[in-house]
Design a protein around this motif. Structure first.
Motif, PDB file in Angstrom:
ATOM      1  N   PHE A  52      24.174  24.399 -74.892  1.00 49.63           N
ATOM      2  CA  PHE A  52      25.431  24.951 -75.722  1.00 49.63           C
ATOM      3  C   PHE A  52      25.026  25.522 -76.794  1.00 49.63           C
ATOM      4  CE2 PHE A  52      26.655  20.814 -73.664  1.00 49.63           C
ATOM      5  CZ  PHE A  52      27.184  21.371 -72.446  1.00 49.63           C
ATOM      6  N   THR A  53      23.907  26.238 -76.843  1.00 45.50           N
ATOM      7  CA  THR A  53      23.424  27.204 -78.180  1.00 45.50           C
ATOM      8  C   THR A  53      22.804  28.418 -77.631  1.00 45.50           C
ATOM      9  OG1 THR A  53      22.680  25.186 -78.825  1.00 45.50           O
ATOM     10  CG2 THR A  53      21.751  26.990 -79.984  1.00 45.50           C
ATOM     11  N   ASN A  54      23.480  29.464 -78.356  1.00 45.78           N
ATOM     12  CA  ASN A  54      22.965  30.809 -77.849  1.00 45.78           C
ATOM     13  C   ASN A  54      21.899  31.339 -78.688  1.00 45.78           C
ATOM     14  OD1 ASN A  54      23.739  31.783 -80.595  1.00 45.78           O
ATOM     15  ND2 ASN A  54      25.940  32.549 -79.999  1.00 45.78           N
ATOM     16  N   VAL A  60      18.464  30.889 -85.638  1.00 46.89           N
ATOM     17  CA  VAL A  60      18.811  30.363 -87.080  1.00 46.89           C
ATOM     18  C   VAL A  60      18.392  28.990 -87.184  1.00 46.89           C
ATOM     19  CG1 VAL A  60      20.701  29.709 -88.778  1.00 46.89           C
ATOM     20  CG2 VAL A  60      20.756  31.931 -87.412  1.00 46.89           C
ATOM     21  N   ASN A  61      18.412  28.131 -86.302  1.00 44.87           N
ATOM     22  CA  ASN A  61      17.932  26.680 -86.102  1.00 44.87           C
ATOM     23  C   ASN A  61      16.450  26.907 -86.260  1.00 44.87           C
ATOM     24  OD1 ASN A  61      20.626  25.612 -85.844  1.00 44.87           O
ATOM     25  ND2 ASN A  61      20.309  25.432 -83.740  1.00 44.87           N
ATOM     26  N   HIS A 199      30.211  18.369 -73.769  1.00 47.71           N
ATOM     27  CA  HIS A 199      31.090  19.364 -72.709  1.00 47.71           C
ATOM     28  C   HIS A 199      31.385  20.744 -73.627  1.00 47.71           C
ATOM     29  CE1 HIS A 199      31.441  15.378 -71.095  1.00 47.71           C
ATOM     30  NE2 HIS A 199      31.266  16.032 -69.871  1.00 47.71           N
ATOM     31  N   ALA A 200      30.276  21.379 -74.394  1.00 43.39           N
ATOM     32  CA  ALA A 200      30.748  22.334 -75.201  1.00 43.39           C
ATOM     33  C   ALA A 200      30.341  23.698 -74.492  1.00 43.39           C
ATOM     34  CB  ALA A 200      29.884  22.285 -76.442  1.00 43.39           C
ATOM     35  N   GLN A 201      30.812  23.980 -73.163  1.00 46.06           N
ATOM     36  CA  GLN A 201      30.631  25.381 -72.677  1.00 46.06           C
ATOM     37  C   GLN A 201      31.284  26.368 -73.221  1.00 46.06           C
ATOM     38  OE1 GLN A 201      31.778  22.497 -71.317  1.00 46.06           O
ATOM     39  NE2 GLN A 201      30.528  21.996 -69.498  1.00 46.06           N
ATOM     40  N   ARG A 202      32.352  25.975 -74.184  1.00 47.65           N
ATOM     41  CA  ARG A 202      33.146  26.887 -75.032  1.00 47.65           C
ATOM     42  C   ARG A 202      32.703  27.072 -76.260  1.00 47.65           C
ATOM     43  NH1 ARG A 202      39.019  25.891 -74.215  1.00 47.65           N
ATOM     44  NH2 ARG A 202      39.320  27.764 -75.259  1.00 47.65           N
ATOM     45  N   MET A 203      31.504  26.634 -76.540  1.00 50.10           N
ATOM     46  CA  MET A 203      31.037  26.302 -78.024  1.00 50.10           C
ATOM     47  C   MET A 203      29.919  26.955 -78.303  1.00 50.10           C
ATOM     48  SD  MET A 203      32.511  22.349 -79.179  1.00 50.10           S
ATOM     49  CE  MET A 203      34.287  21.957 -78.635  1.00 50.10           C
ATOM     50  N   ASP A 205      28.950  30.002 -79.157  1.00 55.86           N
ATOM     51  CA  ASP A 205      28.836  30.933 -80.260  1.00 55.86           C
ATOM     52  C   ASP A 205      29.089  30.318 -81.598  1.00 55.86           C
ATOM     53  OD1 ASP A 205      28.150  32.735 -78.192  1.00 55.86           O
ATOM     54  OD2 ASP A 205      30.090  33.376 -77.835  1.00 55.86           O
ATOM     55  N   TYR A 206      28.639  31.035 -82.637  1.00 53.88           N
ATOM     56  CA  TYR A 206      29.156  30.736 -83.964  1.00 53.88           C
ATOM     57  C   TYR A 206      29.013  29.310 -84.334  1.00 53.88           C
ATOM     58  CZ  TYR A 206      31.615  34.892 -82.508  1.00 53.88           C
ATOM     59  OH  TYR A 206      32.176  36.070 -82.043  1.00 53.88           O
ATOM     60  N   TYR A 207      28.018  28.812 -83.735  1.00 57.73           N
ATOM     61  CA  TYR A 207      27.659  27.354 -84.059  1.00 57.73           C
ATOM     62  C   TYR A 207      28.642  26.252 -83.985  1.00 57.73           C
ATOM     63  CZ  TYR A 207      24.303  24.122 -86.727  1.00 57.73           C
ATOM     64  OH  TYR A 207      23.327  23.116 -86.837  1.00 57.73           O
ATOM     65  N   PHE A 208      29.661  26.801 -83.011  1.00 54.07           N
ATOM     66  CA  PHE A 208      30.750  25.844 -82.755  1.00 54.07           C
ATOM     67  C   PHE A 208      30.311  24.351 -82.289  1.00 54.07           C
ATOM     68  CE2 PHE A 208      34.323  29.258 -82.349  1.00 54.07           C
ATOM     69  CZ  PHE A 208      34.509  29.432 -83.476  1.00 54.07           C
ATOM     70  N   ASN A 209      29.319  24.347 -81.737  1.00 50.61           N
ATOM     71  CA  ASN A 209      28.805  23.029 -81.276  1.00 50.61           C
ATOM     72  C   ASN A 209      28.799  21.982 -82.393  1.00 50.61           C
ATOM     73  OD1 ASN A 209      28.539  21.172 -79.079  1.00 50.61           O
ATOM     74  ND2 ASN A 209      26.432  21.619 -78.904  1.00 50.61           N
ATOM     75  N   ASN A 210      28.425  22.660 -83.488  1.00 55.25           N
ATOM     76  CA  ASN A 210      28.321  21.774 -84.710  1.00 55.25           C
ATOM     77  C   ASN A 210      29.528  21.794 -85.487  1.00 55.25           C
ATOM     78  OD1 ASN A 210      27.741  21.256 -87.651  1.00 55.25           O
ATOM     79  ND2 ASN A 210      25.771  20.484 -86.977  1.00 55.25           N
TER      80      ASN A 210
END
Length: 354
Positions: A52-54, A60-61, A199-203, A205-210
């Motif tokens: 779940f990381t673009n 950046v990571n 379950h971060a399929q929608r996260m 972008d924009y580092y939303f998973n964090n």
């Protein structure tokens, strides 16, 4: 001098260099030896969070880990940073990427032992500035309990860092019952720190998973501990939740309403959900002073601990000043005394009591 104890272990002596003792309860140390153990069996990136990381976030990571690698994986520069930031003691816990729950139990145990031995060595090398928290292979609860006992009894680690779930299984599941019972018996602090949302399929972008995923995972973990009756069965558990406890402390009214209104919400939970929040400790990694004020008002200064998330880019850059507008008593408790009590520290001042 103020002496606190942690179970039946001897207190650790630490010094308060400023007006208040300052203990950072949310700091990470990576142990490369553990990565080597896992990579030998499971080469390549770990499953889960990278799904779940673009591409932009991955770039950046990579830059972040290249920049902080030595700081994360050694104690060489920590003392200078601690002195600059006004931190007397770091409670160092594993880097969250080193839970290794996805491995087979034997590999997980070997990696956990390497992490715990590495953290214990770092603590021993600089007495009084670090206190250690370990990790356990929760994919096998029996091995996890065994390693937790070793952490406490042989290594004198004062906490165990756990993720917010184990391979997608939540903590009210019956398989974890022996772990909660052992942690309660040992009187060891459990530091609950998530690693993205499962379950971060929608996260992506924009580092939303964090940004969104980590607090959401903390919220879910607290919810399962409360609604699943874990805190009813084990009222002596000492749990501190990272990232200010996620979203639960700001939206507990909906949980209480559901508990009153619906039988499926109250089936396993003896009391209204908000009554359990004060049984937990939270760190203060919320970044906004108004949000900190709200936590003090609703949760209480005696259940909060300063946390910075050192050395990551999502850390609080000036953790001491972040608490500066609180009352003197609240500052003393939140910045150090609460953590000292949880971790079993003896607070000393040269030539004076504390």
């Amino acid at each position: 001098m103020t002496i606190t104890t942690c179970g039946d272990r001897q207190p650790i002596r630490v010094n308060a260099r400023g007006r208040h003792l300052v203990v950072d309860i949310h700091c990470h140390l990576g142990i490369p030896a553990a990565d080597a153990i896992v990579q030998a069996v499971y080469p390549g990136p770990p499953p889960g969070i990278n799904d779940f990381t673009n591409a932009r976030t991955s770039e950046v990571n990579r830059a972040q880990f290249a920049a902080i690698g030595r700081t994360l994986n050694t104690v060489d520069t920590r003392l200078q940073d601690m002195d600059r930031l006004g931190i007397d003691v770091q409670a160092i816990s594993p880097s969250p990427g080193q839970y290794f729950y996805y491995t087979d139990p034997e590999t997980g145990r070997a990696a956990a032992r390497a992490v715990n031995d590495g953290i214990a060595a770092a603590v021993a090398a600089t007495p009084g500035r670090f206190v250690g928290m370990g990790t356990v292979p929760l994919q096998d609860v029996g091995l996890a309990v065994e390693e937790m006992r070793r952490c406490v009894r042989d290594l004198d680690l004062r906490g165990i860092e756990i993720s917010s779930n184990v391979n997608g299984v939540d903590y009210h599941d019956a398989r974890f019952q022996p772990f909660w019972a052992a942690a309660e018996e040992l009187g060891v602090l459990l530091f609950l720190h998530p690693l993205g949302f499962t379950h971060a399929q929608r996260m992506s972008d924009y580092y939303f998973n964090n940004l969104i995923g980590n607090p959401l995972e903390s919220t879910l973990a607290i919810g399962h501990l409360i609604f699943g009756g874990v805190l009813d069965r084990h009222p002596g558990l000492k749990i501190c939740v990272a990232h200010g406890g996620g979203y639960m402390p700001g939206y507990w009214g909906r949980m209480d309403h559901g508990w009153h209104a619906r039988a499926d919400c109250s089936a396993d939970c003896a009391h209204k959900p908000s009554s359990y929040l004060r049984k937990l400790w939270l760190d203060t990694l919320v970044f906004d002073r108004d949000e900190l004020d709200s936590l003090v008002r609703t949760h209480g200064a005696d259940r909060l601990c300063l946390g910075s998330d050192y050395p990551f880019d999502m850390s609080e850059p000036d953790p001491v000043s972040f608490h500066a507008r609180l009352s003197d008593d609240a500052q003393a408790r939140i910045m150090g005394l609460n953590a000292a009590d949880l971790l079993g520290l003896t607070v000393e001042r040269p030539g004076a009591g504390a």
